[in-house]
Design a protein around this motif. Structure first.
Motif, mmCIF file in Angstrom:
data_model
loop_
_atom_site.group_PDB
_atom_site.id
_atom_site.type_symbol
_atom_site.label_atom_id
_atom_site.label_comp_id
_atom_site.label_asym_id
_atom_site.label_seq_id
_atom_site.Cartn_x
_atom_site.Cartn_y
_atom_site.Cartn_z
ATOM 1 N N ILE A 50 -116.847 -13.816 105.123
ATOM 2 C CA ILE A 50 -116.692 -15.272 105.075
ATOM 3 C C ILE A 50 -115.413 -15.682 105.799
ATOM 4 N N ASP A 51 -114.316 -14.973 105.537
ATOM 5 C CA ASP A 51 -113.045 -15.295 106.199
ATOM 6 C C ASP A 51 -113.158 -15.151 107.715
ATOM 7 N N ARG A 52 -113.818 -14.089 108.191
ATOM 8 C CA ARG A 52 -113.953 -13.896 109.643
ATOM 9 C C ARG A 52 -114.786 -15.005 110.273
ATOM 10 N N VAL A 53 -115.876 -15.381 109.605
ATOM 11 C CA VAL A 53 -116.718 -16.467 110.126
ATOM 12 C C VAL A 53 -115.913 -17.767 110.155
ATOM 13 N N ARG A 54 -115.223 -18.050 109.082
ATOM 14 C CA ARG A 54 -114.435 -19.289 108.997
ATOM 15 C C ARG A 54 -113.364 -19.338 110.092
ATOM 16 N N VAL A 55 -112.654 -18.208 110.306
ATOM 17 C CA VAL A 55 -111.614 -18.165 111.339
ATOM 18 C C VAL A 55 -112.222 -18.401 112.718
ATOM 19 N N LEU A 56 -113.339 -17.758 113.013
ATOM 20 C CA LEU A 56 -113.989 -17.955 114.316
ATOM 21 C C LEU A 56 -114.393 -19.425 114.503
ATOM 22 N N ARG A 57 -114.930 -20.005 113.439
ATOM 23 C CA ARG A 57 -115.349 -21.405 113.496
ATOM 24 C C ARG A 57 -114.150 -22.322 113.702
ATOM 25 N N GLU A 58 -113.059 -22.043 112.999
ATOM 26 C CA GLU A 58 -111.859 -22.878 113.116
ATOM 27 C C GLU A 58 -111.190 -22.715 114.481
#
Length: 184
Positions: free
Chosen positions: A9-17
């Motif tokens: 979840i953190d990796r997806v969120r960082v990529l999205r941000e």
């Protein structure tokens, strides 16, 4: 929620941000239901493998990088010996082993999937994701549902389908079923 799920979840969120897009915008771009995507990113539900494949492709990273945090390096070939494929636990009662985790820029994601005998006692959990999928049964029996059509598959049976159709499967006969799944 497991530590692995939190890290994904953190990796997806960082990529999205980094790309400065909202969850809603990413959902629309990738054809996901917005409420479903929000449940994934909030940790209420696990990201399905197919959704992670699409997210990785969108951001130009390998699925292995999204799941493990490590970038695959191999480009000519990737040999995975019996018993050496890393386990990717994504959904209860299903275990995935990533067969090409070290290959960089794959055009497909091959997995060995095990549906536990316990899945046979539950309704089929349907999911959708962009792309296509190929499933080849190695052992056991599966009830496979695709777009409202249910079929029983045994060893040697296979099915190729549009994974935007609601699909899911469960083991039959009170025994675990193993199959090769290739997500395109």
């Amino acid at each position: 929620m497991s530590d692995t799920s939190k890290e994904i979840i953190d990796r997806v969120r960082v990529l999205r941000e980094i790309e400065e897009i909202s969850p809603e915008t990413l959902s629309v771009k990738l054809g996901f239901d917005i409420a479903e995507y929000n449940a994934w990113e909030s940790g209420e539900k696990d990201f399905p493998i197919g959704a992670l494949v699409e997210i990785a492709a969108h951001f130009g990273v390998d699925l292995s990088e999204l799941v493990t945090g490590s970038t695959p390096k191999l480009t000519a070939y990737c040999l995975t010996r019996a018993g050496e494929a890393p386990e990717v636990s994504r959904r209860p009662m299903y275990t995935y082993w990533n067969l090409a985790y070290q290959f960089h820029r794959k055009k497909a994601e091959p997995f060995i999937v095990e549906a536990s005998a316990e899945t046979g006692n539950k309704p089929i959990n349907l999911n959708t994701h962009p792309g296509q999928e190929f499933n080849y049964v190695l052992e056991g029996r599966l009830l496979h549902s695709i777009g409202g059509h249910e079929m029983e598959l045994g060893p040697g049976d296979c099915v190729y389908y549009d994974s935007q159709e609601p699909h899911g499967m469960k083991a039959l006969g009170g025994k675990t079923a193993r199959f090769l799944a290739v997500v395109f």
